[in-house]
Design a protein around this motif. Structure first.
Motif, PDB file in Angstrom:
ATOM      1  N   LYS A   1       0.834  -1.208   0.000  1.00 31.99           N
ATOM      2  CA  LYS A   1       0.000   0.000   0.000  1.00 31.99           C
ATOM      3  C   LYS A   1       0.864   1.251   0.000  1.00 31.99           C
ATOM      4  CE  LYS A   1      -4.164  -1.470   2.363  1.00 31.99           C
ATOM      5  NZ  LYS A   1      -5.053  -1.250   3.488  1.00 31.99           N
ATOM      6  N   LEU A   2       1.929   1.222   0.803  1.00 28.12           N
ATOM      7  CA  LEU A   2       2.815   2.380   0.876  1.00 28.12           C
ATOM      8  C   LEU A   2       3.493   2.638  -0.462  1.00 28.12           C
ATOM      9  CD1 LEU A   2       3.971   4.571   2.674  1.00 28.12           C
ATOM     10  CD2 LEU A   2       5.762   2.980   3.341  1.00 28.12           C
ATOM     11  N   LEU A   3       3.930   1.585  -1.128  1.00 22.76           N
ATOM     12  CA  LEU A   3       4.540   1.751  -2.456  1.00 22.76           C
ATOM     13  C   LEU A   3       3.540   2.325  -3.460  1.00 22.76           C
ATOM     14  CD1 LEU A   3       6.661  -1.487  -2.763  1.00 22.76           C
ATOM     15  CD2 LEU A   3       7.492   0.848  -2.559  1.00 22.76           C
ATOM     16  N   TRP A   4       2.323   1.798  -3.455  1.00 19.57           N
ATOM     17  CA  TRP A   4       1.301   2.322  -4.369  1.00 19.57           C
ATOM     18  C   TRP A   4       0.974   3.774  -4.035  1.00 19.57           C
ATOM     19  CZ3 TRP A   4       0.392   0.993  -8.949  1.00 19.57           C
ATOM     20  CH2 TRP A   4       0.438  -0.324  -9.358  1.00 19.57           C
ATOM     21  N   LEU A   5       0.929   4.107  -2.756  1.00 15.95           N
ATOM     22  CA  LEU A   5       0.644   5.481  -2.353  1.00 15.95           C
ATOM     23  C   LEU A   5       1.713   6.430  -2.879  1.00 15.95           C
ATOM     24  CD1 LEU A   5      -1.181   7.358  -0.666  1.00 15.95           C
ATOM     25  CD2 LEU A   5       0.344   6.920   1.248  1.00 15.95           C
ATOM     26  N   ILE A   6       2.971   6.023  -2.793  1.00 15.29           N
ATOM     27  CA  ILE A   6       4.065   6.852  -3.311  1.00 15.29           C
ATOM     28  C   ILE A   6       3.934   7.022  -4.819  1.00 15.29           C
ATOM     29  CG2 ILE A   6       6.559   6.903  -3.677  1.00 15.29           C
ATOM     30  CD1 ILE A   6       6.808   5.588  -0.877  1.00 15.29           C
ATOM     31  N   VAL A   7       3.633   5.928  -5.522  1.00 17.91           N
ATOM     32  CA  VAL A   7       3.473   6.011  -6.978  1.00 17.91           C
ATOM     33  C   VAL A   7       2.325   6.952  -7.337  1.00 17.91           C
ATOM     34  CG1 VAL A   7       2.775   4.684  -9.031  1.00 17.91           C
ATOM     35  CG2 VAL A   7       4.476   3.752  -7.456  1.00 17.91           C
ATOM     36  N   ILE A   8       1.211   6.830  -6.634  1.00 20.17           N
ATOM     37  CA  ILE A   8       0.035   7.652  -6.936  1.00 20.17           C
ATOM     38  C   ILE A   8       0.302   9.122  -6.625  1.00 20.17           C
ATOM     39  CG2 ILE A   8      -2.355   8.107  -6.254  1.00 20.17           C
ATOM     40  CD1 ILE A   8      -2.588   5.021  -5.858  1.00 20.17           C
ATOM     41  N   LEU A   9       1.034   9.408  -5.555  1.00 18.17           N
ATOM     42  CA  LEU A   9       1.292  10.800  -5.202  1.00 18.17           C
ATOM     43  C   LEU A   9       2.363  11.439  -6.082  1.00 18.17           C
ATOM     44  CD1 LEU A   9       1.072  10.678  -1.308  1.00 18.17           C
ATOM     45  CD2 LEU A   9      -0.636  11.485  -2.939  1.00 18.17           C
ATOM     46  N   LEU A  10       3.329  10.647  -6.572  1.00 14.77           N
ATOM     47  CA  LEU A  10       4.372  11.207  -7.433  1.00 14.77           C
ATOM     48  C   LEU A  10       3.893  11.422  -8.867  1.00 14.77           C
ATOM     49  CD1 LEU A  10       7.596   9.363  -6.238  1.00 14.77           C
ATOM     50  CD2 LEU A  10       6.910  11.720  -5.799  1.00 14.77           C
ATOM     51  N   ALA A  11       3.045  10.534  -9.351  1.00 15.65           N
ATOM     52  CA  ALA A  11       2.497  10.660 -10.702  1.00 15.65           C
ATOM     53  C   ALA A  11       0.993  10.425 -10.606  1.00 15.65           C
ATOM     54  CB  ALA A  11       3.145   9.639 -11.630  1.00 15.65           C
ATOM     55  N   PRO A  12       0.248  11.439 -10.199  1.00 19.52           N
ATOM     56  CA  PRO A  12      -1.160  11.237  -9.843  1.00 19.52           C
ATOM     57  C   PRO A  12      -2.022  10.585 -10.921  1.00 19.52           C
ATOM     58  CG  PRO A  12      -0.461  13.439  -9.235  1.00 19.52           C
ATOM     59  CD  PRO A  12       0.650  12.823 -10.003  1.00 19.52           C
ATOM     60  N   VAL A  13      -2.019  11.101 -12.107  1.00 20.36           N
ATOM     61  CA  VAL A  13      -2.919  10.565 -13.125  1.00 20.36           C
ATOM     62  C   VAL A  13      -2.413   9.208 -13.614  1.00 20.36           C
ATOM     63  CG1 VAL A  13      -3.896  10.945 -15.419  1.00 20.36           C
ATOM     64  CG2 VAL A  13      -3.691  12.847 -13.828  1.00 20.36           C
ATOM     65  N   LEU A  14      -1.159   9.143 -14.005  1.00 18.67           N
ATOM     66  CA  LEU A  14      -0.602   7.894 -14.511  1.00 18.67           C
ATOM     67  C   LEU A  14      -0.559   6.834 -13.414  1.00 18.67           C
ATOM     68  CD1 LEU A  14       0.615   6.494 -16.949  1.00 18.67           C
ATOM     69  CD2 LEU A  14       2.854   7.320 -16.214  1.00 18.67           C
ATOM     70  N   GLY A  15      -0.157   7.217 -12.205  1.00 15.54           N
ATOM     71  CA  GLY A  15      -0.115   6.277 -11.089  1.00 15.54           C
ATOM     72  C   GLY A  15      -1.492   5.735 -10.746  1.00 15.54           C
ATOM     73  N   SER A  16      -2.509   6.591 -10.791  1.00 13.82           N
ATOM     74  CA  SER A  16      -3.880   6.148 -10.510  1.00 13.82           C
ATOM     75  C   SER A  16      -4.366   5.162 -11.556  1.00 13.82           C
ATOM     76  CB  SER A  16      -4.827   7.343 -10.464  1.00 13.82           C
ATOM     77  OG  SER A  16      -4.495   8.181  -9.400  1.00 13.82           O
ATOM     78  N   ILE A  17      -4.104   5.470 -12.807  1.00 15.26           N
ATOM     79  CA  ILE A  17      -4.548   4.578 -13.882  1.00 15.26           C
ATOM     80  C   ILE A  17      -3.823   3.241 -13.790  1.00 15.26           C
ATOM     81  CG2 ILE A  17      -4.548   4.262 -16.391  1.00 15.26           C
ATOM     82  CD1 ILE A  17      -5.027   7.322 -16.582  1.00 15.26           C
ATOM     83  N   ILE A  18      -2.518   3.273 -13.544  1.00 21.98           N
ATOM     84  CA  ILE A  18      -1.761   2.025 -13.409  1.00 21.98           C
ATOM     85  C   ILE A  18      -2.268   1.221 -12.223  1.00 21.98           C
ATOM     86  CG2 ILE A  18       0.517   1.064 -12.870  1.00 21.98           C
ATOM     87  CD1 ILE A  18       1.711   3.352 -14.520  1.00 21.98           C
ATOM     88  N   TYR A  19      -2.534   1.877 -11.104  1.00 24.61           N
ATOM     89  CA  TYR A  19      -3.055   1.147  -9.940  1.00 24.61           C
ATOM     90  C   TYR A  19      -4.403   0.515 -10.249  1.00 24.61           C
ATOM     91  CZ  TYR A  19      -5.323   0.070  -5.588  1.00 24.61           C
ATOM     92  OH  TYR A  19      -6.009  -0.590  -4.598  1.00 24.61           O
ATOM     93  N   LEU A  20      -5.297   1.262 -10.862  1.00 28.68           N
ATOM     94  CA  LEU A  20      -6.635   0.730 -11.139  1.00 28.68           C
ATOM     95  C   LEU A  20      -6.599  -0.423 -12.139  1.00 28.68           C
ATOM     96  CD1 LEU A  20      -8.713   4.024 -11.202  1.00 28.68           C
ATOM     97  CD2 LEU A  20      -8.697   2.264  -9.425  1.00 28.68           C
ATOM     98  N   ILE A  21      -5.619  -0.419 -13.036  1.00 24.57           N
ATOM     99  CA  ILE A  21      -5.506  -1.506 -14.021  1.00 24.57           C
ATOM    100  C   ILE A  21      -4.758  -2.704 -13.440  1.00 24.57           C
ATOM    101  CG2 ILE A  21      -4.464  -2.171 -16.227  1.00 24.57           C
ATOM    102  CD1 ILE A  21      -5.072   0.677 -17.193  1.00 24.57           C
ATOM    103  N   LEU A  22      -3.605  -2.460 -12.803  1.00 23.64           N
ATOM    104  CA  LEU A  22      -2.739  -3.544 -12.367  1.00 23.64           C
ATOM    105  C   LEU A  22      -2.839  -3.855 -10.874  1.00 23.64           C
ATOM    106  CD1 LEU A  22       0.521  -2.604 -14.285  1.00 23.64           C
ATOM    107  CD2 LEU A  22      -1.190  -4.287 -14.935  1.00 23.64           C
ATOM    108  N   GLY A  23      -2.844  -2.831 -10.053  1.00 22.92           N
ATOM    109  CA  GLY A  23      -2.712  -3.029  -8.617  1.00 22.92           C
ATOM    110  C   GLY A  23      -3.940  -3.519  -7.899  1.00 22.92           C
ATOM    111  N   ARG A  24      -5.094  -3.272  -8.444  1.00 18.95           N
ATOM    112  CA  ARG A  24      -6.329  -3.687  -7.797  1.00 18.95           C
ATOM    113  C   ARG A  24      -6.453  -5.187  -7.689  1.00 18.95           C
ATOM    114  NH1 ARG A  24     -11.730  -0.709  -9.799  1.00 18.95           N
ATOM    115  NH2 ARG A  24     -12.591  -0.795  -7.738  1.00 18.95           N
ATOM    116  N   ASN A  25      -6.110  -5.880  -8.750  1.00 21.63           N
ATOM    117  CA  ASN A  25      -6.316  -7.323  -8.800  1.00 21.63           C
ATOM    118  C   ASN A  25      -5.057  -8.109  -8.497  1.00 21.63           C
ATOM    119  OD1 ASN A  25      -8.966  -6.836  -9.580  1.00 21.63           O
ATOM    120  ND2 ASN A  25      -8.364  -6.674 -11.717  1.00 21.63           N
ATOM    121  N   ASN A  26      -3.902  -7.525  -8.719  1.00 22.79           N
ATOM    122  CA  ASN A  26      -2.646  -8.238  -8.542  1.00 22.79           C
ATOM    123  C   ASN A  26      -1.838  -7.637  -7.407  1.00 22.79           C
ATOM    124  OD1 ASN A  26      -3.331  -9.637 -10.886  1.00 22.79           O
ATOM    125  ND2 ASN A  26      -2.314  -8.148 -12.180  1.00 22.79           N
ATOM    126  N   LYS A  27      -1.095  -8.478  -6.755  1.00 26.93           N
ATOM    127  CA  LYS A  27      -0.163  -7.994  -5.728  1.00 26.93           C
ATOM    128  C   LYS A  27       1.211  -7.828  -6.363  1.00 26.93           C
ATOM    129  CE  LYS A  27      -2.661 -10.216  -2.059  1.00 26.93           C
ATOM    130  NZ  LYS A  27      -2.678 -11.202  -1.031  1.00 26.93           N
TER     131      LYS A  27
END
Length: 70
Positions: free
Chosen positions: A43-69
């Motif tokens: 979660k902390l790694l994803w939070l850093i990714v989302i805060l450093l690159a908000p739009v791209l990080g959010s899209i990547i999380y919603l595509i990859l991070g939601r279902n996969n660890k």
């Protein structure tokens, strides 16, 4: 002169709408991340990714991070 004002107004409205969409995307992504059952370190790694690159990080999380660890 009036066409320039119309173009500036439409550009401002478009920026406002895109800003609202951007904000909603970030909030939804962060809420989903905080409610997920993935480990805290991940979660902390994803939070850093989302805060450093908000739009791209959010899209990547919603595509990859939601279902996969990571």
């Amino acid at each position: 002169m009036s066409t320039l004002l119309v173009i500036l107004f439409i550009g401002g409205v478009l920026r406002f709408i895109l800003g609202i969409i951007w904000f909603i995307l970030i909030v939804v992504t962060l809420m989903d991340l905080l409610k997920s059952r993935i480990p805290t370190n991940t979660k902390l790694l994803w939070l850093i990714v989302i805060l450093l690159a908000p739009v791209l990080g959010s899209i990547i999380y919603l595509i990859l991070g939601r279902n996969n660890k990571i």
